[in-house]
Design an enzyme around this catalytic site. Structure first.
Site, mmCIF file in Angstrom:
data_model
loop_
_atom_site.group_PDB
_atom_site.id
_atom_site.type_symbol
_atom_site.label_atom_id
_atom_site.label_comp_id
_atom_site.label_asym_id
_atom_site.label_seq_id
_atom_site.Cartn_x
_atom_site.Cartn_y
_atom_site.Cartn_z
ATOM 1 N N ASP A 67 4.315 -7.561 3.508
ATOM 2 C CA ASP A 67 3.348 -7.297 2.443
ATOM 3 C C ASP A 67 3.669 -8.065 1.166
ATOM 4 O OD1 ASP A 67 5.645 -5.813 1.877
ATOM 5 O OD2 ASP A 67 4.715 -3.898 2.350
ATOM 6 N N ASN A 136 6.173 8.998 1.889
ATOM 7 C CA ASN A 136 4.899 9.543 2.379
ATOM 8 C C ASN A 136 4.569 9.047 3.784
ATOM 9 O OD1 ASN A 136 4.183 6.886 1.948
ATOM 10 N ND2 ASN A 136 2.541 7.303 0.491
ATOM 11 N N HIS A 138 4.530 5.847 4.770
ATOM 12 C CA HIS A 138 3.901 4.531 4.908
ATOM 13 C C HIS A 138 4.844 3.546 5.592
ATOM 14 C CE1 HIS A 138 5.145 2.986 0.624
ATOM 15 N NE2 HIS A 138 6.070 2.715 1.491
ATOM 16 N N GLU A 143 -0.761 3.065 3.649
ATOM 17 C CA GLU A 143 -0.617 4.402 3.090
ATOM 18 C C GLU A 143 -1.260 5.437 4.017
ATOM 19 O OE1 GLU A 143 1.385 4.597 0.791
ATOM 20 O OE2 GLU A 143 1.030 3.269 -0.916
HETATM 21 P P1 PGA Z 1 12.434 1.409 -0.057
HETATM 22 O O1 PGA Z 1 10.939 1.348 0.395
HETATM 23 O O2 PGA Z 1 13.185 0.598 0.943
HETATM 24 O O3 PGA Z 1 12.466 0.797 -1.422
HETATM 25 O O4 PGA Z 1 12.843 2.849 -0.033
HETATM 26 C C1 PGA Z 1 10.635 1.499 1.739
HETATM 27 C C2 PGA Z 1 9.145 1.470 1.892
HETATM 28 O O5 PGA Z 1 8.447 1.847 0.935
HETATM 29 O O6 PGA Z 1 8.673 1.082 2.977
#
Ligand code: PGA
Length: 248
Positions: A67, A136, A138, A143
């Site tokens: 992304d 959450n 994702h 999302e």
């Molecule tokens: P993080 O994010 O590695 O910064 O915890 C993971 C994600 O949001 O997929």
């Protein structure tokens, strides 16, 4: 899903780095799917260390990132292109032309999404996708509520995602509101997936992933339908602290 339990973030990163290095040595022309955020930083550091010590070759490796923020060009310090260059690509002898990340500053974002999806397919698909998980649920920036058949697309970032990522920006308002992300079906087409989960803040998400059903309101649950997923999770993430309500 195969689960490997490890002690902490460092152990997760070490296990993941050995996993990736083995794959790259076995298949020098591998297509790797890569992630950003806090989770894979330790992994990337160890890949760089291994490159310096053992000269694992990335000269024929191709990478696709999950992304990118919409509105940030690749030389913006908060863009994922910048992150990947700094944390990994500048240090492992990979050819930059073989490292692909959606262009968040493209004039035509919709076209950019379609081109990115096509490119992954043209190059033969992703052999090993590294994933983190949002609290959450994702994966990438897909999302809750994202369709399981989604391809690379534009998303509105959830408030909780913008809050979680504000730590990388000077002020919370600077966090972009939109991103381009591989879709769920794009991720699911990867031949193999390595999911890294560390820390107490991810324990609810991991618990839901392991114990709840498969539903679009918890995107990571789709991974249960994938034939080859390995999870490397640390003790803090595995310590159940379920405060979210189950949905499915
Ligand atoms: P993080 O994010 O590695 O910064 O915890 C993971 C994600 O949001 O997929």
């Amino acid at each position: 899903m195969n689960i490997i339990e490890v002690k902490d973030y460092q152990a997760m990163s070490e296990k993941a780095s050995l996993y990736v290095i083995d794959k790259v040595r076995e298949a020098p022309f591998i297509n790797l799917g890569l992630a950003t955020g806090g989770t894979p930083i330790g992994l990337y550091k160890l890949l760089v260390e291994d490159y310096r010590k053992n000269h694992t070759s990335y000269k024929n490796v191709t990478t696709f990132n999950l992304d990118e923020y919409v509105g940030l060009s690749g030389n913006h310090p908060n863009s994922y292109r910048y992150f990947m260059n700094e944390k990994l690509f500048n240090h492992i002898g990979i050819k930059k032309i073989n490292t692909f990340i959606p262009n968040g500053a493209a004039d035509d974002i919709l076209n950019e999404c379609n081109m990115y999806e096509q490119l992954i397919n043209q190059k033969g698909g992703i052999d090993l996708q590294i994933l983190g998980i949002g609290s959450n649920g994702h994966i990438g920036f897909n999302e809750p509520g994202t369709k399981f058949d989604s391809r690379t697309h534009i998303v509105d970032l959830a408030p909780s995602t913008r809050e979680a990522n504000a730590r990388f920006f000077n002020t919370p308002n600077e966090v972009p509101t939109k991103a381009i992300t591989m879709g769920i079906s794009t991720i699911m087409k990867s031949k193999e997936i390595l999911l890294l989960i560390s820390g107490e803040s991810k324990s609810d998400a991991l618990h839901r992933l392991l114990h709840d059903g498969v539903c679009e309101s918890f995107p990571a649950s789709v991974l249960k339908n994938h034939p080859k997923v390995t999870i490397i999770a640390d003790e803090a993430a595995l310590r159940k602290k379920l405060t979210l309500t189950s949905c499915c």
